[in-house]
Scaffold this motif. Structure first.
Motif, PDB file in Angstrom:
ATOM      1  N   LYS A  35       0.812  -1.233   0.000  1.00 47.44           N
ATOM      2  CA  LYS A  35       0.000   0.000   0.000  1.00 47.44           C
ATOM      3  C   LYS A  35       0.840   1.276   0.000  1.00 47.44           C
ATOM      4  O   LYS A  35       1.952   1.307   0.517  1.00 47.44           O
ATOM      5  CB  LYS A  35      -0.918   0.027   1.221  1.00 47.44           C
ATOM      6  CG  LYS A  35      -1.839  -1.166   1.334  1.00 47.44           C
ATOM      7  CD  LYS A  35      -2.723  -1.324   0.117  1.00 47.44           C
ATOM      8  CE  LYS A  35      -3.723  -2.459   0.306  1.00 47.44           C
ATOM      9  NZ  LYS A  35      -4.222  -2.958  -0.966  1.00 47.44           N
ATOM     10  N   TYR A  36       0.236   2.307  -0.547  1.00 52.14           N
ATOM     11  CA  TYR A  36       0.789   3.663  -0.458  1.00 52.14           C
ATOM     12  C   TYR A  36       0.109   4.372   0.711  1.00 52.14           C
ATOM     13  O   TYR A  36      -1.109   4.492   0.752  1.00 52.14           O
ATOM     14  CB  TYR A  36       0.502   4.429  -1.750  1.00 52.14           C
ATOM     15  CG  TYR A  36       0.816   5.905  -1.657  1.00 52.14           C
ATOM     16  CD1 TYR A  36       2.126   6.345  -1.782  1.00 52.14           C
ATOM     17  CD2 TYR A  36      -0.182   6.837  -1.422  1.00 52.14           C
ATOM     18  CE1 TYR A  36       2.425   7.688  -1.679  1.00 52.14           C
ATOM     19  CE2 TYR A  36       0.106   8.183  -1.324  1.00 52.14           C
ATOM     20  CZ  TYR A  36       1.413   8.605  -1.452  1.00 52.14           C
ATOM     21  OH  TYR A  36       1.711   9.928  -1.348  1.00 52.14           O
ATOM     22  N   GLY A  37       0.906   4.828   1.658  1.00 47.13           N
ATOM     23  CA  GLY A  37       0.348   5.581   2.785  1.00 47.13           C
ATOM     24  C   GLY A  37       0.828   7.012   2.771  1.00 47.13           C
ATOM     25  O   GLY A  37       0.104   7.928   2.392  1.00 47.13           O
ATOM     26  N   CYS A  38       2.078   7.203   3.162  1.00 42.06           N
ATOM     27  CA  CYS A  38       2.611   8.570   3.289  1.00 42.06           C
ATOM     28  C   CYS A  38       3.511   8.965   2.119  1.00 42.06           C
ATOM     29  O   CYS A  38       3.606  10.137   1.775  1.00 42.06           O
ATOM     30  CB  CYS A  38       3.407   8.676   4.590  1.00 42.06           C
ATOM     31  SG  CYS A  38       4.859   7.594   4.605  1.00 42.06           S
ATOM     32  N   GLY A  39       4.189   8.001   1.539  1.00 47.19           N
ATOM     33  CA  GLY A  39       5.113   8.285   0.440  1.00 47.19           C
ATOM     34  C   GLY A  39       6.441   8.869   0.872  1.00 47.19           C
ATOM     35  O   GLY A  39       7.275   9.186   0.026  1.00 47.19           O
ATOM     36  N   GLU A  41       8.460   7.496   3.638  1.00 50.79           N
ATOM     37  CA  GLU A  41       9.208   6.599   4.535  1.00 50.79           C
ATOM     38  C   GLU A  41       8.848   6.727   6.006  1.00 50.79           C
ATOM     39  O   GLU A  41       9.712   6.577   6.865  1.00 50.79           O
ATOM     40  CB  GLU A  41      10.715   6.850   4.389  1.00 50.79           C
ATOM     41  CG  GLU A  41      11.378   5.947   3.394  1.00 50.79           C
ATOM     42  CD  GLU A  41      12.880   5.929   3.565  1.00 50.79           C
ATOM     43  OE1 GLU A  41      13.414   4.856   3.862  1.00 50.79           O
ATOM     44  OE2 GLU A  41      13.501   6.994   3.412  1.00 50.79           O
ATOM     45  N   ILE A  42       7.595   7.053   6.289  1.00 53.55           N
ATOM     46  CA  ILE A  42       7.198   7.167   7.699  1.00 53.55           C
ATOM     47  C   ILE A  42       6.256   6.029   8.109  1.00 53.55           C
ATOM     48  O   ILE A  42       6.479   5.378   9.127  1.00 53.55           O
ATOM     49  CB  ILE A  42       6.527   8.525   7.971  1.00 53.55           C
ATOM     50  CG1 ILE A  42       7.536   9.656   7.819  1.00 53.55           C
ATOM     51  CG2 ILE A  42       5.906   8.565   9.378  1.00 53.55           C
ATOM     52  CD1 ILE A  42       6.939  11.038   7.907  1.00 53.55           C
ATOM     53  N   CYS A  43       5.214   5.760   7.337  1.00 55.40           N
ATOM     54  CA  CYS A  43       4.131   4.905   7.839  1.00 55.40           C
ATOM     55  C   CYS A  43       4.404   3.406   7.735  1.00 55.40           C
ATOM     56  O   CYS A  43       3.869   2.626   8.518  1.00 55.40           O
ATOM     57  CB  CYS A  43       2.831   5.237   7.126  1.00 55.40           C
ATOM     58  SG  CYS A  43       2.778   4.674   5.399  1.00 55.40           S
ATOM     59  N   GLY A  44       5.178   2.976   6.751  1.00 54.07           N
ATOM     60  CA  GLY A  44       5.477   1.551   6.602  1.00 54.07           C
ATOM     61  C   GLY A  44       4.430   0.749   5.845  1.00 54.07           C
ATOM     62  O   GLY A  44       4.577  -0.456   5.700  1.00 54.07           O
ATOM     63  N   ALA A  45       3.381   1.396   5.346  1.00 51.83           N
ATOM     64  CA  ALA A  45       2.357   0.659   4.583  1.00 51.83           C
ATOM     65  C   ALA A  45       2.943   0.003   3.336  1.00 51.83           C
ATOM     66  O   ALA A  45       2.398  -0.975   2.829  1.00 51.83           O
ATOM     67  CB  ALA A  45       1.227   1.604   4.184  1.00 51.83           C
ATOM     68  N   CYS A  46       4.040   0.542   2.861  1.00 43.68           N
ATOM     69  CA  CYS A  46       4.655   0.074   1.605  1.00 43.68           C
ATOM     70  C   CYS A  46       5.762  -0.951   1.844  1.00 43.68           C
ATOM     71  O   CYS A  46       6.536  -1.227   0.926  1.00 43.68           O
ATOM     72  CB  CYS A  46       5.239   1.267   0.870  1.00 43.68           C
ATOM     73  SG  CYS A  46       6.581   2.039   1.817  1.00 43.68           S
ATOM     74  N   LYS A  56      11.034   0.040   3.172  1.00 43.81           N
ATOM     75  CA  LYS A  56       9.901   0.852   2.722  1.00 43.81           C
ATOM     76  C   LYS A  56      10.082   1.159   1.231  1.00 43.81           C
ATOM     77  O   LYS A  56      10.995   1.879   0.845  1.00 43.81           O
ATOM     78  CB  LYS A  56       9.828   2.122   3.557  1.00 43.81           C
ATOM     79  CG  LYS A  56       9.463   1.811   5.003  1.00 43.81           C
ATOM     80  CD  LYS A  56       9.690   2.982   5.926  1.00 43.81           C
ATOM     81  CE  LYS A  56       9.272   2.583   7.343  1.00 43.81           C
ATOM     82  NZ  LYS A  56       9.940   3.386   8.363  1.00 43.81           N
ATOM     83  N   CYS A  58       8.443   2.908  -0.902  1.00 38.67           N
ATOM     84  CA  CYS A  58       8.064   4.198  -1.499  1.00 38.67           C
ATOM     85  C   CYS A  58       9.267   5.085  -1.768  1.00 38.67           C
ATOM     86  O   CYS A  58       9.181   6.030  -2.546  1.00 38.67           O
ATOM     87  CB  CYS A  58       7.073   4.939  -0.602  1.00 38.67           C
ATOM     88  SG  CYS A  58       7.731   5.442   1.002  1.00 38.67           S
TER      89      CYS A  58
HETATM   90  S1  FES Z   1       4.111   4.813   1.979  1.00 41.05           S
HETATM   91 FE1  FES Z   1       4.500   5.376   4.043  1.00 41.05          FE
HETATM   92  S2  FES Z   1       6.491   4.595   4.415  1.00 41.05           S
HETATM   93 FE2  FES Z   1       6.135   4.210   2.327  1.00 41.05          FE
END
Ligand code: FES
Ligand code: FES
Length: 149
Positions: A35-39, A41-46, A56, A58
């Motif tokens: 998934k794309y979350g923050c883009g 390197e913060i959220c880790g969804a990717c 990460k 993104c």
């Molecule tokens: S999309 Fe959030 S860390 Fe990559």
């Protein structure tokens, strides 16, 4: 054309070398489990594995992963459900909205390879992905269960 090794298969993609890996996985290869979350390197969804290490995707240019093994949530287990972390996630009913969860699972599975019996503090230290739904307690429970499977 760039050749990547994704989930054990050679995949050719026609993208600029600086394209983020996450974009390639989702938009070019069609592996939308990541998934794309923050883009940024913060959220880790990717989170995916690059040569077995949770990264990460993104903020990784696709040219940086040529010749490396990329594993996405789709490649974690042959049937998509039999990895101990996947089984534990179901048993503990971890996901709420689910958006962060593939990144969480990839991170947890990588962590358990390094530390087979993590404490709560070690889990909290390693699992720095963000979950807006607040599933952190269940994630802890599931990681401890997965360690026993
Ligand atoms: S999309 Fe959030 S860390 Fe990559
Ligand atoms: S389950 Fe919703 S963001 Fe984590």
């Amino acid at each position: 054309m760039i050749t990547l090794n994704i989930n054990g298969k050679a995949v050719q993609v026609d993208v600029a070398p600086s394209t983020p890996l996450l974009w390639v996985l989702r938009d070019v290869v069609g592996l939308t489990g990541t998934k794309y979350g923050c883009g940024v390197e913060i959220c880790g969804a990717c989170t995916v594995w690059i040569d077995g290490s949770a990264e990460k995707s993104c903020d990784v240019a696709v040219k940086e992963v040529v010749g490396k093994k990329i594993t996405t949530i789709e490649g974690l287990s042959p049937d998509g459900a039999s990895h101990p972390v996947q089984k534990a996630w179901v048993a503990c009913q971890v996901p709420q909205c689910g958006y962060c969860q593939s990144g969480m699972i990839m991170k947890a599975a990588a962590m358990l390879r390094e530390n087979k019996k993590p404490t709560d503090a070690q889990i909290d230290g390693a699992m720095n992905n963000l979950c807006v739904c607040g599933t952190y307690q269940r994630i802890r429970d599931a990681i401890k269960l997965a360690a026993t499977l």
